[in-house]
Design an enzyme around this catalytic site. Structure first.
Site, mmCIF file in Angstrom:
data_model
loop_
_atom_site.group_PDB
_atom_site.id
_atom_site.type_symbol
_atom_site.label_atom_id
_atom_site.label_comp_id
_atom_site.label_asym_id
_atom_site.label_seq_id
_atom_site.Cartn_x
_atom_site.Cartn_y
_atom_site.Cartn_z
ATOM 1 N N PRO A 1 -11.918 28.311 -1.008
ATOM 2 C CA PRO A 1 -10.932 29.359 -0.733
ATOM 3 C C PRO A 1 -9.607 29.055 -1.434
ATOM 4 O O PRO A 1 -9.109 27.930 -1.376
ATOM 5 C CB PRO A 1 -10.765 29.303 0.786
ATOM 6 C CG PRO A 1 -11.958 28.580 1.291
ATOM 7 C CD PRO A 1 -12.353 27.635 0.211
ATOM 8 N N LYS B 1 -14.533 26.690 6.315
ATOM 9 C CA LYS B 1 -14.784 25.822 5.163
ATOM 10 C C LYS B 1 -13.967 24.539 5.337
ATOM 11 O O LYS B 1 -12.925 24.544 5.995
ATOM 12 C CB LYS B 1 -14.338 26.513 3.861
ATOM 13 C CG LYS B 1 -15.002 27.841 3.580
ATOM 14 C CD LYS B 1 -16.235 27.671 2.760
ATOM 15 C CE LYS B 1 -16.820 29.032 2.403
ATOM 16 N NZ LYS B 1 -17.971 28.911 1.568
#
Length: 115
Positions: free
Chosen positions: A2, A34
Site C-alpha cells: 500500500p 497488510k
C-alpha cells in the site's frame, strides 16, 4: 504494497510530519490488513490546491494497494486519514478527497522484482 500519497496546500514548516507519517502508516496497515513493513506514505505540503473555488486548507490523496481494498475498507481508510489531516494539519474533513486504486502485483516493482 500500500502506498498513500497525500498532497496538501498547508505549509509543513514547523509541523511534526513524523507523527502524521507514523499514524497514517499504522492506520493504513491496520485497516487494509497488510504488514506495516510494506506500507509507504508520501506527504507533500505547500502544493497549490483550490477546492470549491477557495485556497483554504485542503488535501488530495491517492492510495494504491495490491488487494485489500473494498467499499467498506475504503470508507474506513477515508475516515481515518481525514481525521489525521484534520487533527494534525487543520484540513477539514469536507476538504479532502482520497482516490483508491486496487492494482495487480505485477504492476509494482520492489526489490528487483514484482509482487
Amino acid at each position: 504494497m500500500p502506498c498513500l500519497n497525500i498532497s496538501t496546500n498547508v505549509n509543513l514548516d514547523g509541523v511534526n510530519t513524523s507523527a502524521i507519517l507514523s499514524e497514517a502508516s499504522s492506520q493504513v496497515a491496520k485497516i487494509i490488513g497488510k504488514p506495516e513493513s510494506y506500507v509507504m506514505i508520501v506527504l507533500k505540503g505547500s502544493v497549490p490546491i483550490a477546492f470549491g473555488g477557495t485556497e483554504q486548507p485542503a488535501a488530495y490523496g491517492e492510495l494504491v494497494s495490491v488487494g485489500g481494498l473494498s467499499g467498506d475498507v475504503n470508507k474506513k481508510l477515508s475516515s481515518a486519514i481525514a481525521t489525521i489531516l484534520e487533527s494534525k494539519l487543520s484540513v477539514p474533513k469536507s476538504r479532502f478527497f482520497l482516490k483508491f486504486f486496487d492494482s495487480k502485483g505485477s504492476h509494482f516493482g520492489w526489490n528487483g522484482s514484482t509482487f
